[in-house]
Motif scaffolding. Structure first.
Motif, PDB file in Angstrom:
ATOM      1  N   GLY A  98       0.844  -1.190   0.000  1.00  0.00           N
ATOM      2  CA  GLY A  98       0.000   0.000   0.000  1.00  0.00           C
ATOM      3  C   GLY A  98       0.874   1.234   0.000  1.00  0.00           C
ATOM      4  O   GLY A  98       1.756   1.376  -0.830  1.00  0.00           O
ATOM      5  N   ARG A  99       0.681   2.091   0.988  1.00  0.00           N
ATOM      6  CA  ARG A  99       1.499   3.309   1.091  1.00  0.00           C
ATOM      7  C   ARG A  99       2.768   3.085   1.896  1.00  0.00           C
ATOM      8  O   ARG A  99       3.586   3.983   2.029  1.00  0.00           O
ATOM      9  N   TYR A 100       2.890   1.913   2.495  1.00  0.00           N
ATOM     10  CA  TYR A 100       3.968   1.689   3.452  1.00  0.00           C
ATOM     11  C   TYR A 100       5.068   0.790   2.915  1.00  0.00           C
ATOM     12  O   TYR A 100       4.842  -0.084   2.100  1.00  0.00           O
TER      13      TYR A 100
END
Length: 64
Positions: free
Chosen positions: A41-43
């Motif tokens: 995801g964003r991580y």
């Protein structure tokens, strides 16, 4: 009785703390490919064995 399970992967901040590095240096190691990671995801996530690989490689370089 509650048991604590070891994490399956670490955040960049956790790895920085474990290695005694700043967040910027840890992110630089990831960007250069010296420290493996994956995007979830964003991580950014780092498997424990990837941290071990990085440390082992640094020790081998030192001993060479």
């Amino acid at each position: 009785m509650q048991t604590t399970l070891p994490p399956k992967w670490y955040t960049t901040a956790q790895v920085a703390e474990m290695l005694g590095f700043g967040l910027y240096k840890t992110k630089s190691l990831i960007a250069s490919g010296e420290l493996r990671s994956l995007k979830d995801g964003r991580y950014r996530r780092i498997l424990p064995e990837w941290v071990d690989e990085y440390v082992s490689r640094r020790v081998q370089e030192y001993e060479a």
